[in-house]
Structures are given as C-alpha cells and as structure tokens.
Design an enzyme around this catalytic site. Structure first.
Site, PDB file in Angstrom:
ATOM      1  CG  ASP B   9      -1.675   1.266   1.428  1.00 12.99           C
ATOM      2  OD1 ASP B   9      -1.662   2.122   0.507  1.00 12.99           O
ATOM      3  OD2 ASP B   9      -2.305   1.416   2.494  1.00 12.99           O
ATOM      4  CE  LYS B  71      -1.615   6.950  -3.597  1.00  8.35           C
ATOM      5  NZ  LYS B  71      -2.183   6.093  -2.526  1.00  8.35           N
ATOM      6  CD  GLU B 172      -4.912   3.601  -2.455  1.00 10.59           C
ATOM      7  OE1 GLU B 172      -5.753   4.434  -2.066  1.00 10.59           O
ATOM      8  OE2 GLU B 172      -3.753   3.906  -2.776  1.00 10.59           O
ATOM      9  CG  ASP B 194      -9.567   4.264   0.520  1.00 17.90           C
ATOM     10  OD1 ASP B 194      -8.983   4.943   1.387  1.00 17.90           O
ATOM     11  OD2 ASP B 194      -8.969   3.585  -0.328  1.00 17.90           O
TER      12      ASP B 194
END
Lengths: 169, 705
Positions: B9, B71, B172, B194
């Site tokens: 992850d 990211k 994800e 999420d």
C-alpha cells in the site's frame, strides 16, 4: 487445472464470436438480474484470466478473449436499458451491442416514448404531461389511456399508467 | 518453495507491506517494529537517503530536504491544479521537468516522482526481504481507484525503479474489500469508503464467497486527510496573524511545526473530545519575547472546520451508488479505510449518510496492504480463494474535431473489455488521422486527461465522411489499454499500447535505472546489518555502497530492465497490412512487452464523428466539397460488421514483426508530409496541452505528467 476445463476454454475461445450474450453467460432469455449476476460469477470462476495465469500465455490469451466478451455480455444484460435494445436488435440477427451507443440508443428510445411516436399519441401524451404538471392524476390517466390506443407498445405510457393506477387506487 | 509476492500500500501519508504466508495475511514490521511507515523521503547532507518514520520525524528540522505526500504529484502534469496547490504548501521545491512533467529538487539534485516513490518501495521491499530472509521481486501495488492511467503508469515505473516486478496495479478500495471478505464466505453488497491522505475513493462491491465484483467506483483525487490538516493549519496560522500580526506560513520550519501539531491534534481527536494544541516558541515579537500557540480544540470545532470536505465525499458516494443502481440502505455493510476514518467526526457522518454503523473489524491503516498481499498471492499461486472482477473507473474517449471527446468505453464497465467505435475523416482527401486517447468524463478534450496519441494513415483518399475508421479499445486483465485503428475497407491497421506518460521517457527511465540513486536509501536491511554497531538514535554512518546482497539485487534488476526495455512509455506502432488483409484482432500479439515508443505529434488531421461534422467543423463548411455526413456510423449503433474486422478475422502474422521492428518515428515521418495541409480546424485541436503551446509537427511528442 482440469484438462477438461482447458479444452472447454479452447473451444469457447474459438466460437466466442458466434455466441450471443445469453449463450455467453449461459442464461435463459428470461433470466432475472440476479440470475445474470450469478451466471457472470460462475463463468468468471471457471475462465477468468487471473485464475489461469499458471497455465501459460496461450491459455491466458484465450481466457482474455473469452473474458472480454463475457464482460460485454454482462454489461448489457445487467442493464435493463441496454438489454431492451439488445433484445430488439437481436431479433434482427445481431449478436453484439455497442455499449456506448447501446446506452444512448436506449435513452433516445425512452425520450421518444415520453413524447409519443404517432401524431395522435403525441397529442394525448402532451396533454397527459400537462395534467401531471398540474397534479391532475385522473386526467393524466385518461389521456395516457387514450395515447395507449394509438401506441399500444409504448413502454413509457404503460409504466406511467401502472404507476398512476397504483396512486389513484 | 512456492513463490512469494508482496502486497504494497503506497499511500500519500503512510505505506505498508504485507504478505500471505500459510494462508495467513501478515503486515510486516520493520526493524523498529513499525508496521506503518510514513511515506517520507529525507535527503541527508551526506548524500544518503532516509525513508519512513525517521525521515518524517526529521521534517521539522529539514523541511526543504524532506519529501512528503509525493503521491499527490505522481503522474500529474506540471500545470495541474494539484501541483500548484502543492507548490504553495510544500517546503521542498517542485520544478517543471520535460514535457510538462513534475520534478522535485532537493539539495541541488532533481528527482522524478517515480524515483521518490521508488525509494519508499525500495524500503518496503527491503522490510519484506529482511523478514523473509530472501529476495523478493514480485509485488502488487495499490493506487486510488480514481487514479488515471498516467498516475498508474508512473506508479508502475516507481516499482520498476525499485527493482520490483509489478504484477498488478490494484485499486485501494478493491484491495480493502478483499481483505475484509477474504476467507469469510460472505455474500454481501458492501461499500468501501476510503479516505486516504490525499485521495478519496468509494467503491460498491458485490461479494459472492470467492468472487469480489466491483459494481461501481468513484472518487476525488484532490481530497484527502491532508486537506483536513490544512484546515487546522489555516486556523492556527490565521489566529496567530490576528493576535500577533505574524504569518507563520512564511518560515518553513515553523510551518512544519504547525503541520505536525495539526496532524497530532487530528489524530488525538480520534480518541478524545477535546485536545490541547501547544506550540512553544513559535515566533518572537518585536521586543524579542517568545510567542507560543496554546489553544483547545474540540471535536465540534474540528467538525465545523471540515464539514464541507466530508460533504464532498458524499457527493461522490451519491454518484457511485447511482452508477451501481443501489440505494444506501440496500447495502449490507460499509467498510472504512484510511487513517482519517478513525475520527469519530467522520464515522458519525458516514453512519448518518449510509444509515448504518460502519464496520470496525478491519484496521483502516493496513487493510489495503493486506488486500494487496491477498491478490498478489492469488496471482502467483492461485488458491482459488478470492478473485476480482473489477471495472474501469474512468471513461476512455477519443478526441474528435472541435475539441470534443467521444467515449468508446464508459466508466464502470467490467474489465477485461474490448469495444469499437466507428469514426470518419473530416476533410476531403484526408490521408492521416491522429487518434488521441483521453480519460475522463468530460465532453471537452481539455477537461480530460490526455493519455496518448498516434497517427493512422494508409486508407484511401476520399471525400470527407466517406472513410470509416474503426477505433478499438481493449483493456486487458492487467489494466493495460491497447488502442487499434483500422479501416474496414482496406484492412489497414495501426495500433498503440497506451502504457505511457509517467512523465519519464524511455531514456530517462534507463538513466534512472543506471544511475541507481535509490541505492542511497538506507534500507531496513542496511539498518539491520548496522543495528548492532550503531545506536538507533545516532546518525547512521555514511555508507559508500549498499551491502553486497542489496547491491547485487539492484544491479541484476537494473540489468534485466535494460534488457527488456520496460514498458512505461507508450508504444506507437503503425502496423499496416500490405496485403489488404484484415487487421488482427489481438492487438496484444502486435505488440510485445519490450516495445519502445515514440509519441507522434503534429499531424494536422482529425477524426470526427459524422454527427459532429456539421456542428463543429467550420472548415468543412468553408470547403468546396458538399458536406457528406455519413449518417451510418452515428445513427446505426455500432455497425455490427465492423466489429468482425477487428475481431473475427484471422490474424495475419505479418503485422506483428512490422510493429515490433519498425520504430514508429520513421513511418510517421514518411506519413506526415503527405498529409493534407492544416487548416484552422486543426489549429484548434492541435493544441492539447492546457498551456496552449502549439504543437510542433517535427517534434516527437512525449507526454509529461
């Protein structure tokens, strides 16, 4: 991996272009949405490329070929709008439906039905829309009933009528 | 011994690595026992690189040489909003690289984003290796479901740079659902909510025992836990300006302290109703007296500060539920993912929206890594326990005349999938078309993400509208997008593999691999090797080289990379079938793994759909030839026949070698001069990038990110 399954996959990959969506998912034409989903899972369980990675590139390629068509079949049969267009078109011998225009085509049909397809039908449907805007459900029902005599296969009129009858009961 | 593949992850704020061993999913701790590692990369003065919590802890001291939240930038264009926003708040330097890509500059060195992420991946790989006692190369890496192809590709490149063989880029929320339902034999419809550090995703899944079917997914890549922190930082900074007239944002060190305090306050709010924020000696007044921040923050204050952010997520939820044709109350459960979901404020809001208590039996911080490990293990050694039926999160479209897009594959279509659409030429005697591939939901090309483009020629000259060009998009199980154009009349075909534009050209990727700067990361392995000798608190000694084992591993990875010419750039292939045969169905076989590519730019021709011609092509109006809008393509849904061209026809063996051997550029160069002259129509569409640089026809056009 059972050899039988791989042999089946090979055959399927060869004939996949000749199968219609119902045959691809192995469901009956009258299958419900739940049937369609269950069938999709079951076909995927057998032939999903991820489950066959160990069998080598040829098998994976065959599985990809099948999976692409199975996804397409599922995308059409699970969507009532697309399924309706597909069923109509399938009568003409067409085995595939373009997903993008399949949705658009269905929308176009619906909007056409909402306006009426015949001059008389259009007249009564327009009146019915006016009644609905004024919340005059009884008049709307009468007008739609009239519209239906001119357009007996207008699905929008039919479903709206059913709704109205329900409300007026 | 069976092969091991790890699940990673790679988060905006935190990352984790997990494996499946003996049917058990385990999140691996590093040498210090930490299972969650900050996605922070610290560049030390001595040239060594620190990754993880240690780097994060150091951010207050060396804000400008510590890269966090990378990211948020990966796979983006330099001119994007997100990059502008990051420039305003990031203490490290964000600079523009080639082709509108983003780079970060630290201590005079310039790094691409995939390289930064590779350092984090390298560390996680090393954590797994020291745990297992042997080398690991295969991995599944997760990304937000709503990441576009450019962002995914950049992430894949990061894996490559880190010496990983990336089996799959996994969404994800899908990973989270896998971990939630793995081995439970559930039959449920669930939503995965999420909220990560930088992105928000919602996915609706149907779990049927071993099958995990994604029904719909939606997201916002501009919304994450960081935004919640920012609200708190703004509050503190604004209050300080009011009280003392000083802007704390201007000093990077002070700003980092504010950020840290905000983050900690937020975290503490998941446990307590009221937290105290204390930042001592944050500034000095005119007389040199020390000034501090000291205030209480209640959950209620926080809720008011961030309510609009939470509401934004529910708009996205509406969209996903509507696409899935599901009502919130029809769900069997809501799974929460991401650190911020520990906040009671958020839990309450989610509970109210879905009208049910969210599931609390998964750890929101590591559930994604666990799911990645489950998927990785199923891919290397299928246990037939859990497999995924995913959808494509964003629509794939083709650019047509007038700056518009026409979808070929709509979002939330199950994958793998292949779809074709027929377009026509827009000019008389047109010889070349440029097929531009976009991702997104908008009608205008400018509002979607450009994934790549290629040129197609070789079809007969004819009046505009008379040449039909069929464009076929295929997404395979690996998420790789192949695009083929063909002309049913002659069977000419061209194709491209859209695995492009990570912002790294092939050359750059090669030079990154050979330069091997990730080698300077003091990895867990190194730490372990040095552990006995050095107390953890002391600065680590300078290491000239990585220990032999690591160095060898990296060297071999780099070598194999060089040999196989990594994908990662897009390939352009103009594979024409001289025999006039039909184009091959499987684009896959046209293109091999190692194909390089050069993006072509500058053809003046455009595709159009017949219907669009009338409204959007002023050039067509002016042109002498009678408008011949072929009603065929648009009115008739997907001419059934064209499909066979791309599909049913037996694949002629010829195209494959052509495609492989011939670099695209020469062919394109040959084609370009013959192309019909540009007119104003094409000036309008020739500028794809938002900064409006007119495309230079002679330049190879590489996509930046």
């Amino acid at each position: 991996m059972a050899a039988v399954k791989l042999a089946e996959l090979r055959v399927l990959a060869n004939i996949v272009e000749d199968l219609d969506y119902y045959q691809l998912l192995e469901v009956a034409p009258g299958a419900t949405a739940v049937d369609v989903r269950t069938a999709y899972h079951s076909v995927a369980r057998r032939f999903h490329p991820d489950r066959l990675r160990q069998e080598g590139p040829d098998v994976v390629a065959a599985a990809e070929r099948v999976a692409k068509r199975v996804s397409e079949a599922y995308a059409v049969l699970r969507d009532p709008r697309r399924r309706r267009v597909y069923d109509q078109q399938k009568g003409g011998g067409e085995r595939r439906l373009q997903l993008v225009s399949g949705g658009a085509e269905a929308d176009r049909q619906v909007s056409q039905e909402r306006e009426g397809k015949t001059p008389n039908g259009r007249r009564y449907i327009t009146l019915a829309h006016q009644d609905l805007a004024r919340d005059n459900l009884k008049n709307a029902r009468q007008n739609l009933q009239m519209a239906l005599t001119f357009e007996p296969d207008n699905a929008w009129v039919k479903s709206t009528l059913t709704e109205l009858k329900e409300k007026l009961r | 011994m069976s092969e091991v593949a790890i699940g990673i992850d790679l988060g905006t704020s935190n990352s984790a690595v997990s494996i499946v061993q003996d049917g058990q999913v385990e999140v691996l701790p590093n040498t210090f026992g930490e299972r969650i590692m900050a996605s922070a990369v610290g560049f030390r003065e001595d040239g060594n690189i620190l990754v993880g919590n240690e780097a994060k802890a150091n951010v207050v001291h060396e804000p400008s040489s510590t890269v966090t939240s990378a990211k948020r930038l990966i796979g983006r264009y330099f001119f994007s909003e997100e990059v502008k926003k990051a420039q305003a708040i990031c203490p490290y330097q964000i600079v523009e690289g080639p082709e509108h890509s983003v780079r970060v500059q630290v201590r005079e060195e310039v790094f691409s984003l995939p390289e930064i992420s590779a350092m984090i991946l390298r560390e996680l790989k090393s954590v797994a290796e020291s745990h297992l006692g042997h080398e690991v190369s295969k991995a599944v890496i997760t990304v937000p479901a709503y990441f576009n192809d450019n962002q995914r590709q950049a992430t894949k490149d990061a894996g490559k740079i880190a010496g990983l063989d990336v089996l799959r880029i996994l969404n994800e929320p899908t990973a989270a659902a896998l971990a939630y339902g793995f081995g439970q034999g559930l039959t449920q419809k669930v939503a995965v909510w999420d909220l990560g550090g930088g992105t928000f995703d919602i996915s609706v899944l149907e779990i049927g025992e071993d099958v995990f079917e994604v029904i719909s997914t939606a997201g916002d890549t501009f919304l994450g836990g960081d935004d919640f922190d920012d609200r708190l930082i703004d509050l503190l900074a604004d209050e300080f300006i009011q009280a003392h007239g000083q802007n704390l944002r201007q000093n990077p060190h002070t700003f980092e302290r504010l950020k840290l305090a905000a983050e900690n306050a937020k975290k503490d709010l998941s446990l307590e109703d009221t937290v105290r924020i204390e930042i001592a000696d944050v500034a000095k007044d005119e007389e040199g007296n020390s000034l501090s921040i000291s205030r209480d923050l209640t959950a209620d204050d926080f809720s008011k500060l961030t309510n609009d952010l939470i509401q934004r997520t529910f708009k996205v939820c509406d969209e996903a539920l509507q696409q899935a044709g599901v009502l919130a109350r029809e769900l069997d459960g809501v799974v929460l993912v991401g650190g911020p979901t520990r906040l009671p404020v958020i839990r309450e809001a989610v509970k109210a929206y879905f009208q049910m208590e969210p599931k609390t039996d998964v750890d929101p911080d590591v559930v994604v890594a666990m799911g990645a490990a489950i998927h990785a293990s199923e891919l290397v050694a299928p246990q037939q326990q859990a497999f995924l039926l995913d959808v494509t999160p964003l629509s794939l479209q083709v650019g047509v005349a007038g700056g518009f897009c026409e979808p070929v594959i709509e979002r939330n279509t199950p994958v793998p999938i292949e779809q074709s659409r027929t377009f026509t030429t827009v000019q008389d005697n047109q010889e070349t078309v440029v097929i531009r591939v976009y991702q997104g939901e908008q009608k205008l090309v400018d509002e979607n993400e450009l994934l790549g483009q290629f040129e197609f020629s070789g079809f007969p000259r004819a009046r505009r509208g008379d040449v039909e060009i069929q464009v076929t998009f295929a997404i395979n199980s690996d998420g790789i997008v192949d695009v083929t154009a063909s002309e049913p009349g002659t069977g000419e075909a061209a194709s491209t593999r859209i695995t492009l534009s990570s912002g790294l050209s092939e050359e750059e990727l090669q030079s990154i691999l050979s330069e091997n700067r990730t080698d300077r990361v003091l990895t867990d392995m190194v730490a372990r090797a040095e552990e006995a000798a050095i107390p953890a608190a002391e600065p680590l000694p300078e290491l000239e080289t990585a220990p032999p084992a690591v160095a060898a591993a990296v060297a071999s990875a780099a070598a194999s990379m060089a040999a196989t010419a990594p994908a990662g750039e897009e390939t352009l292939d103009l594979a024409t079938d001289e025999d006039g045969g039909v184009p091959e169905l499987e684009v896959d076989s046209d293109l091999s793994e190692g194909e390089m590519n050069a993006l072509l730019e500058g053809s003046d021709e455009e595709l159009t759909q017949p219907a669009l011609q009338e409204t959007t092509a002023p050039a067509a109006e002016a042109a002498p030839a009678p408008p011949a809008p072929a009603p065929t393509a648009k009115a008739a849904p997907a001419p059934p026949a064209p499909a066979p061209t791309a599909k049913a026809a037996p694949a002629p063996p010829a195209p494959a070698p052509t495609a492989k051997a011939a670099p695209a550029a020469p062919q394109a160069a040959a084609a370009a001069p013959e192309a019909a002259p540009a007119d104003d129509l094409f000036d309008a569409v020739g500028t794809d990038l938002r900064d409006g640089d007119p495309a230079d026809p002679d330049e190879d056009f590489e996509l930046g990110s």
